[in-house]
Design a protein around this motif. Sequence first.
Motif, PDB file in Angstrom:
ATOM      1  N   LEU A   1      -0.589  -7.009   0.062  1.00 12.81           N
ATOM      2  CA  LEU A   1      -1.382  -8.050  -0.588  1.00 12.81           C
ATOM      3  C   LEU A   1      -0.433  -8.999  -1.309  1.00 12.81           C
ATOM      4  O   LEU A   1       0.499  -8.551  -1.998  1.00 12.81           O
ATOM      5  CB  LEU A   1      -2.356  -7.430  -1.588  1.00 12.81           C
ATOM      6  CG  LEU A   1      -3.112  -8.375  -2.525  1.00 12.81           C
ATOM      7  CD1 LEU A   1      -4.106  -9.226  -1.741  1.00 12.81           C
ATOM      8  CD2 LEU A   1      -3.831  -7.593  -3.617  1.00 12.81           C
TER       9      LEU A   1
ATOM     10  N   VAL B   1      -9.258  -5.404   0.348  1.00 13.53           N
ATOM     11  CA  VAL B   1      -8.845  -6.226  -0.794  1.00 13.53           C
ATOM     12  C   VAL B   1     -10.104  -6.591  -1.557  1.00 13.53           C
ATOM     13  O   VAL B   1     -11.074  -7.085  -0.959  1.00 13.53           O
ATOM     14  CB  VAL B   1      -8.120  -7.509  -0.348  1.00 13.53           C
ATOM     15  CG1 VAL B   1      -7.830  -8.408  -1.551  1.00 13.53           C
ATOM     16  CG2 VAL B   1      -6.838  -7.173   0.385  1.00 13.53           C
TER      17      VAL B   1
ATOM     18  N   SER C   1       0.833  -1.207   0.000  1.00 10.38           N
ATOM     19  CA  SER C   1       0.000   0.000   0.000  1.00 10.38           C
ATOM     20  C   SER C   1       0.864   1.251   0.000  1.00 10.38           C
ATOM     21  O   SER C   1       2.066   1.208   0.308  1.00 10.38           O
ATOM     22  CB  SER C   1      -0.932   0.006   1.209  1.00 10.38           C
ATOM     23  OG  SER C   1      -0.184   0.113   2.415  1.00 10.38           O
TER      24      SER C   1
ATOM     25  N   LEU D   1      -5.499  -4.365  -4.109  1.00  5.62           N
ATOM     26  CA  LEU D   1      -5.565  -3.591  -2.875  1.00  5.62           C
ATOM     27  C   LEU D   1      -6.207  -2.243  -3.172  1.00  5.62           C
ATOM     28  O   LEU D   1      -5.926  -1.626  -4.199  1.00  5.62           O
ATOM     29  CB  LEU D   1      -4.156  -3.396  -2.343  1.00  5.62           C
ATOM     30  CG  LEU D   1      -3.921  -3.060  -0.875  1.00  5.62           C
ATOM     31  CD1 LEU D   1      -4.471  -4.157   0.031  1.00  5.62           C
ATOM     32  CD2 LEU D   1      -2.427  -2.881  -0.625  1.00  5.62           C
TER      33      LEU D   1
END
Length: 615
Positions: free
Chosen positions: A428, A478, A421, A471
């Motif tokens: 993720l 998610v 992120s 993401l």
Amino acid sequence: MLRPSRSLLRAAVLAAALPASIAAQANRRITQDTYDLWKSVQGATLSPDGRFAAFTHTPVLGDGEAVVRATQGTAEYRVPRGWTGRPNMRVVITAGLDSSPSFSAPPIRFAGDSRHAAFLAYAPKAEFDAASRSRRRPADQPKASLVVVRTADGTATRVPRVKSFQLARDGGKFIAYLLEADSSAAPARPANGQAAAPSAPRKEPGTTLVLRNLDDNTEVRIADVTAFAFDEGERLLGYTTSGSDGSKDGAWVRVLATGTTTALATGKGNYKLFAFDRAGAQAAFVSDRDDSTATKPAYALYYAALGGARGSAPAPARRVVAASVGGDTMRIADRGRLEFTRSGAALVFPFAPVIPDSVPADSLAEKAMYDLWHWNETKIQPQQKVEAARDRARTWLALFHPQGNQFVRLGTDSLTQVQVSDDAKAVLALNPVQYAIEQFWGDGGTDVYVLDPRTAARTLVATKIDRGAQLSPGGRFVTYWQDGWKAYEIATKKTVAITSKVTGVRFDNETYDNPDTPPPYGLGGWTNGDARVLVYDRFDVWETDPTGVAAPRNLTEGAGRRANITYRVVDLDPEDRFIDPAQPLLLRGFDNATKASGYLADSFTGTAEPQRLIW
């Protein structure tokens, strides 16, 4: 509708007046050679100020053109770009998520102030063919050139033998480009004239970096550069150097306004993969200087805090991840992805398995060779051979947190795809490996995990999904497709079927006619703070709540399905992660019956249908 030119009309009238026998002789059968010449637009992009569009006009096979065209008026500049239409030159067997598309010329890039456009141009196809027939060595193969086009008048400047170039995202005054090595230069030899010992560590010298001022065309040349980068604000130029004798090896930062250069690290060794954060306040690179005497030196990760907007001098780089952290099986890689996350909170860097130096002594060297394939191998032997070089170069992702001086390996041989992120607080990861054999008969899948960015601890989100997961921009959710759109909230570990309450509408392809699971139509983006996610059906755009509290709402009021028009969201600024619901929503529309298209405006408030702007 396009209007035919006068010359075309005259040719049509003349053809109509010819005897039928002559006209028939003029007709030619369409063959492979004919439609190899058909051209298409690739890599279309707009300048930051919106005044120019640029694209590559390329045939299926052959030489193409770079086109820079004004969006207002008739100004258009065309520059030959060489062999852009290239077929796939090698046999590729795809399985799972692996694929190797044919060559595509990189998009043309605009400077931040839109005054210049730059791209790499290639030699004509005929020159590549001649080099292939004469079996030239790699150093003598045709090389790319850098072309810089001034958008004010179309003046094009060409620089031969350029490997790569960089423009600052928010700049416009400078361009930096790395030249190819001089093919006529002989490799360096020891002073005594003897060849280096086989056990000597490998030295990889760089080439000349040219920093050009686009205002006055003055240049600064820097020798032995291996990697380089601008900060986004065009305040700094960072680069690494590695020479044949090691006397000028190091990592450096140059202040563009003054020309002042500061060494972040020096010492004999290889230096590679330089990166700034978005603010120009941090820098990173990899180097093997602390292991430079080894037969096969290992790389370490280095980090430096820079002056940033405060104007203080950059601090010397410090080694933050040692070369030994991977043990005997893993190493920090000198290739792959090295970059800061969007917020600058963490640094992504590459790990790779250690490759054996030689074939084991008990191998079948000089004996009969066999291709042995086991039933549980995920790739058949021909595919393994074709993809061997790519597999050896594969890297896995790791993360370093400057605050806390902590690093963690995230990617593995099973977690092949990892997304971090913007704030480095969510990760993720996808695992398609265990379904690779099933993929051979079309029944593969992917397991989805959320990883702790500090410990790499895994939390399973979903198993064997047909399509990839992603993401959300804010890192809260998610989203993935599994018999409908699902949203997994990372903080609460709660999964919501965000489209399950919609009846009478399908969000997977209604017209899919292949013997496989229909794919979804896709997502249109997220509103501020990951509050809402936009979802497509065949025609319309839906606003859904990823927490499942608010009911889904047809944002386009069903107008698309009623009129057989497909609506999709237009993203004018990829740098803006979110859609502001307080602003009008720009859509593009396509009439499936008449093939008319255009742009429309919609709103998150009210119940009015999209209003046409251009049609």
